[in-house]
Write a protein that holds these residues in place. Structure first.
Motif, short mmCIF file in Angstrom:
data_model
loop_
_atom_site.label_atom_id
_atom_site.label_comp_id
_atom_site.label_asym_id
_atom_site.label_seq_id
_atom_site.Cartn_x
_atom_site.Cartn_y
_atom_site.Cartn_z
N ASP A 93 -0.19 -3.17 -4.51
CA ASP A 93 -1.63 -3.45 -4.57
C ASP A 93 -2.41 -2.16 -4.77
O ASP A 93 -3.40 -2.13 -5.49
N SER A 94 -1.99 -1.13 -4.07
CA SER A 94 -2.67 0.16 -4.23
C SER A 94 -1.65 1.29 -4.15
O SER A 94 -0.67 1.20 -3.41
N VAL A 95 -1.88 2.31 -4.96
CA VAL A 95 -1.03 3.49 -4.92
C VAL A 95 -1.93 4.71 -4.82
O VAL A 95 -2.84 4.89 -5.65
N LYS A 96 -1.71 5.51 -3.79
CA LYS A 96 -2.55 6.69 -3.59
C LYS A 96 -1.70 7.96 -3.65
O LYS A 96 -0.64 8.03 -3.04
N ALA A 98 -1.68 8.43 -15.07
CA ALA A 98 -1.63 7.81 -13.74
C ALA A 98 -2.99 7.22 -13.39
O ALA A 98 -3.08 6.07 -12.94
N GLU A 99 -4.04 7.98 -13.61
CA GLU A 99 -5.38 7.48 -13.28
C GLU A 99 -5.74 6.26 -14.12
O GLU A 99 -6.31 5.29 -13.62
N GLU A 100 -5.38 6.31 -15.40
CA GLU A 100 -5.63 5.17 -16.29
C GLU A 100 -4.97 3.90 -15.76
O GLU A 100 -5.44 2.80 -15.97
N GLU A 101 -3.81 4.09 -15.10
CA GLU A 101 -3.05 2.93 -14.62
C GLU A 101 -3.53 2.47 -13.25
O GLU A 101 -2.93 1.58 -12.65
N GLY A 102 -4.57 3.09 -12.73
CA GLY A 102 -5.15 2.62 -11.47
C GLY A 102 -4.68 3.34 -10.23
O GLY A 102 -4.89 2.87 -9.11
N ILE A 103 -4.03 4.48 -10.40
CA ILE A 103 -3.57 5.24 -9.24
C ILE A 103 -4.72 6.10 -8.71
O ILE A 103 -5.42 6.77 -9.49
N GLU A 104 -4.94 6.03 -7.39
CA GLU A 104 -6.07 6.76 -6.80
C GLU A 104 -5.63 8.14 -6.34
O GLU A 104 -4.53 8.29 -5.80
N LEU A 105 -6.50 9.10 -6.50
CA LEU A 105 -6.20 10.45 -6.02
C LEU A 105 -6.95 10.67 -4.71
O LEU A 105 -8.17 10.58 -4.67
N PHE A 106 -6.21 10.89 -3.65
CA PHE A 106 -6.79 11.26 -2.37
C PHE A 106 -6.62 12.76 -2.22
O PHE A 106 -5.63 13.24 -1.69
N LEU A 107 -7.60 13.51 -2.71
CA LEU A 107 -7.48 14.95 -2.73
C LEU A 107 -8.02 15.54 -1.44
O LEU A 107 -8.69 14.86 -0.66
N LEU A 108 -7.72 16.81 -1.22
CA LEU A 108 -8.15 17.51 0.00
C LEU A 108 -7.85 16.66 1.24
O LEU A 108 -8.67 16.51 2.13
N THR A 109 -6.68 16.10 1.24
CA THR A 109 -6.24 15.23 2.33
C THR A 109 -4.83 15.64 2.73
O THR A 109 -3.97 15.80 1.86
N ASN A 110 -4.60 15.83 4.00
CA ASN A 110 -3.28 16.26 4.45
C ASN A 110 -2.75 15.32 5.51
O ASN A 110 -3.43 15.07 6.50
N PRO A 111 -1.56 14.75 5.30
CA PRO A 111 -1.00 13.86 6.33
C PRO A 111 -0.57 14.66 7.56
O PRO A 111 -0.09 15.80 7.43
N THR A 112 -0.75 14.08 8.72
CA THR A 112 -0.35 14.78 9.94
C THR A 112 0.68 14.00 10.73
O THR A 112 1.38 14.54 11.56
N LYS A 113 0.78 12.71 10.46
CA LYS A 113 1.64 11.87 11.30
C LYS A 113 1.89 10.54 10.61
O LYS A 113 0.97 10.00 9.98
N TYR A 114 3.12 10.03 10.73
CA TYR A 114 3.41 8.68 10.23
C TYR A 114 3.27 7.71 11.39
O TYR A 114 3.63 8.03 12.52
N ASN A 132 0.86 -1.18 0.00
CA ASN A 132 0.00 0.00 0.00
C ASN A 132 0.90 1.23 0.00
O ASN A 132 1.51 1.56 1.01
N VAL A 133 0.97 1.87 -1.14
CA VAL A 133 1.92 2.96 -1.30
C VAL A 133 1.18 4.29 -1.28
O VAL A 133 0.11 4.43 -1.88
N VAL A 134 1.75 5.26 -0.56
CA VAL A 134 1.22 6.62 -0.57
C VAL A 134 2.30 7.54 -1.12
O VAL A 134 3.47 7.44 -0.74
N VAL A 135 1.91 8.40 -2.05
CA VAL A 135 2.82 9.41 -2.56
C VAL A 135 2.30 10.76 -2.10
O VAL A 135 1.12 11.08 -2.33
N LEU A 136 3.14 11.52 -1.43
CA LEU A 136 2.73 12.85 -0.97
C LEU A 136 3.17 13.88 -2.00
O LEU A 136 4.34 13.94 -2.36
#
Lengths: 470, 278
Positions: free
Chosen positions: A311-314, A334-350, A288-292
């Motif tokens: 499995d998933s890339v966001k 990117a979207e065509e390849e199945g990458i999800e956009l998590f918009l209006l989302t801000n990470p605060t902590k790992y 489960n990959v997240v790209v900031l």
């Protein structure tokens, strides 16, 4: 790259064939596969051959666009590449990675009523045709001036300066810190967007023109700029790029599994870690990959992670899709390849486990508030909207700053408050006599072609300096 | 290409010395700095702190323990063979200043890194005591060189097969008890540097350690080598490799060093299997 939603026209643009998204999402082969001769000539015929071509004004290096397109439509492919080379030493690269939609193609008159001429695709075609079928004949050799120039950094701006100055008769040596030349073209941009063989051949073209390329030279460490002058160089061009990764400064950022996009892409591209264990450099594989971040580098990172079997890339971005800085075509791919956009989302902590490895991320939902200084509506956190998402690999692609390695060793070259080199915007002259600079080290992270434009301005100024002393 | 002009096996063949032709680096390198080496086209970039340099001869010396595939490939290179790429000198050099009584503590291949630093500290006029240790006598390295580089050399082995029976920290404690120590330099495996730093903290003696985290470029570009020092993130490649031992988060460093442990084990054993089959 004809996109969905583009304006309909009687005279449609010839689409470049692409690998199927489902297939390409798991391989590293180039996504668009290139025009055939027939396609190229058909597309070239769409050019109106404007007498005052607006497209040329949109090109930072002033390529004679109607000129080379006309040669393609006549079937004179050698003429087309020669025409391109007079203004652009890297046509195979620019045809692939320039943001044509806001430059040449953005100004194309055909585009006012329909789809603009596919200038980028045609540029790529001309360069690819020459590489695959060309005569290999070089531009005419000019008389040597006896002057020596050192180009520090072999990215797009350095290669442009080298290509220009060698064709003006000066001796040029490129100093590259990595073990391979190409700068961001080899460490940053992935194989599926810009095959490394193509970069190698563009560099080889410069070498055949007489440019010397010295790898493993960390200017500022292995040798200083002053020592280069002592060694007999008459001028130095600094094009070292924006090589300092930014992080988010959030709690837990040093957990294993959090990498800068610079590191992730360098492992994948320069070190070819996507072939591990066939090559020796490993790369972390995430489920489960997240790209900031949401720029082109973020898209490159996300698409690389998908190809490495995630499995998933966001893509996690605090603003909305409107504000994403990446090229529309990259987001679309990117979207065509199945990458999800998590918009209006801000990470605060790992979040991590007892082994110090990343297991997840805490985020906040955002909403768009009032426009900020940049005119973009600024994101505001929604109170109490915290949520957790699983993630075992996080790639931080929130930009890069000026790397101080060279500049801190060159105190007489003035910097601005962000550590970027202060250079005359017209000439690239720095405050240190005999030293020019351009590209991301001056402007902060920007595009390949803007760096090349800065290189072009600097090479003209360096030539004036070497020829007339000013 | 960077040719190997001298090769020695040390510590019962587990540690290798290579003297390599690299004139530009040899001319510029100072104690404490490192190089990045890559053996071939598909090789990994491996950072190693230099054990010695000879500017006149134009050579640098590295000493490394064979721990994974890349160092196993390095080990298989003979005199006359070359490294494809050597990059450096990288990192900040050691701050060499006359402060008075100094203790240099080295464990394992850390002794190699410690060697030019010890010599440098002696050369600027410090009174240098050196403590080196290994698991047993056979693994001890550079005893003669360290004797020459310092005023007083003390040796210890974990199993008592040579010198003091015990850890370097036992001997360090004795020396600290004598008092008046202005600086301790501790270089070796992370647990050793942590133990040294914890001990010197009790005595309030300034302590410097040299870190070797995982890195790719060595020029501040990737951030893979980030370490927490005094609560702040630093890049070991450009901000270090030397840091104040009392401020380094050694536990985090230990975990980060294990990032690719499984990958490393797998490809090292694959490499050895294939090589031995040949």
């Amino acid at each position: 790259m004809a996109e969905k939603g583009a304006k309909k026209t009687k005279n449609p643009r010839v689409a470049m064939p692409e690998q199927d998204p489902k297939v390409r999402a798991r391989n590293f082969l180039e996504v668009p596969t290139g025009y055939t001769v027939k396609m190229a000539q058909e597309e070239a015929a769409r050019c109106l051959q404007c007498r005052k071509p607006a497209c040329v004004q949109g090109c930072p290096v002033g390529v004679d666009i109607p000129g080379f397109i006309d040669l393609i439509s006549q079937g004179d492919m050698t003429g087309a590449i020669r025409n391109l080379w007079t203004k652009n030493a890297l046509p195979a690269v620019c045809g692939r990675v320039c943001p044509q939609e806001i430059q040449c193609e953005g100004k194309c008159i055909v585009g006012k009523k329909g789809e603009p001429v596919a200038i980028g695709n045609l540029e790529r075609f001309a360069a690819d045709y020459e590489r695959e079928n060309g005569t290999g004949e070089l531009p005419p050799i000019v008389e040597k001036t006896g002057k020596k120039v050192a180009v520090v950094g072999s990215g797009p701006s350095g290669l442009t300066v080298a290509g220009d100055l060698i064709q003006m008769g000066h001796d040029v040596t490129i100093m590259e810190a990595f073990h391979k030349a190409g700068g961001v073209l080899v460490y940053g941009i992935p194989e599926f967007r810009l095959p490394k063989d193509i970069v190698a051949q563009e560099v080889n073209f410069l070498e055949r023109l007489g440019v010397k390329v010295e790898c493993n030279q960390v200017v500022g460490r292995t040798v200083s700029i002053d020592e280069l002058f002592e060694e007999g160089y008459d001028a130095v061009y600094v094009g070292v790029g924006a090589g300092l990764p930014r992080f988010m400064n959030l709690p837990g950022e040093n957990l294993v599994g959090i990498l800068s996009a610079n590191e992730y892409l360098t492992r994948a591209n320069l070190m070819k870690a996507y072939k591990f264990p066939e090559v020796d450099t490993p790369i972390p594989l995430g489920k489960n990959v997240v790209v900031l971040g949401a720029g082109n580098v973020a898209m490159d990172s996300a698409r690389t992670a998908m190809r490495l079997g995630a499995d998933s890339v966001k893509i996690v971005y605090r603003r909305s899709k409107e504000e994403m800085p990446a090229r529309k075509a990259e987001i679309h791919h990117a979207e065509e390849e199945g990458i999800e956009l998590f918009l209006l989302t801000n990470p605060t902590k790992y979040l991590g486990n007892e082994k110090g490895r990343l297991t997840g991320m805490e985020c906040l939902r955002m909403e768009l508030g009032e426009p900020d200084d940049s005119g973009r509506r600024s994101p505001v956190a929604i109170k109490g909207s915290e949520f957790e998402m699983d993630c075992d690999l996080c790639i931080v692609a929130v930009g890069s700053g000026a790397n101080p390695l060279l500049t801190s060793e060159t105190p007489d070259m003035k910097l601005n408050k962000w550590g970027n080199v202060v250079a005359d915007p017209k000439t690239g002259k720095t405050t240190k006599p005999g030293v020019w600079a351009g590209g991301d080290i001056v402007t902060g992270a920007a595009t390949v072609i803007l760096a090349m434009g800065a290189g072009r301005d600097a090479s003209n100024s360096i030539n004036d300096y070497l020829t007339y002393g000013w | 290409m960077f040719k190997i002009v001298r090769r020695e096996e040390m510590s019962e063949g587990t540690v290798i010395l290579n003297e390599i032709e690299a004139p530009r680096i040899a001319k510029k390198a100072l104690p404490g700095q490192f190089v990045i080496l890559k053996s071939g086209e598909d090789g990994e970039r491996i950072p190693l702190t230099m054990a010695d340099t000879d500017p006149e001869k134009g050579t640098i010396t590295i000493i490394y323990m064979v721990v994974g595939k890349s160092t196993a490939i390095f080990k298989d290179l003979n005199v006359g063979d070359s490294f494809l790429d050597v990059i450096g000198p990288l990192g900040k050099p050691t701050h060499l200043e006359k402060v008075g009584k100094v203790v240099c503590v080295g464990g394992g291949t850390g002794v190699a890194v410690l060697h030019p630093i010890t010599r440098g500290l002696k050369d600027v006029g410090n009174d240098v005591t050196c403590i080196i240790g290994a698991r047993n006598k056979g693994l001890l390295m550079l005893e003669e060189q360290m004797k020459n580089a310092s005023h007083d050399l003390r040796v210890c082995t974990d199993d008592g097969s040579y010198g003091h029976h015990g850890f370097v920290t036992d001997v360090l404690k004795e020396v600290l008890e004598e008092g008046d120590i202005k600086l301790v330099v501790g270089i070796g495996p992370v647990p050793m540097m942590k133990a040294v730093s914890n001990l010197t903290k009790e005595y309030g003696v300034e302590t410097m350690v040299s870190l070797n985290p995982i890195m790719v470029d060595g020029t501040g570009m990737c951030g893979g080598c980030r370490v927490t020092v005094g609560g702040e993130t630093k890049f070991a490649c450009v901000d270090g490799p030397e840091f104040d031992g009392h401020l380094v988060d050694f536990d985090e460093l230990t975990l980060r060093l294990q990032a690719y442990l499984e990958d490393e084990k797998k490809c090292h054993s694959d490499y050895c299997t294939i090589r031995d089959a040949k």
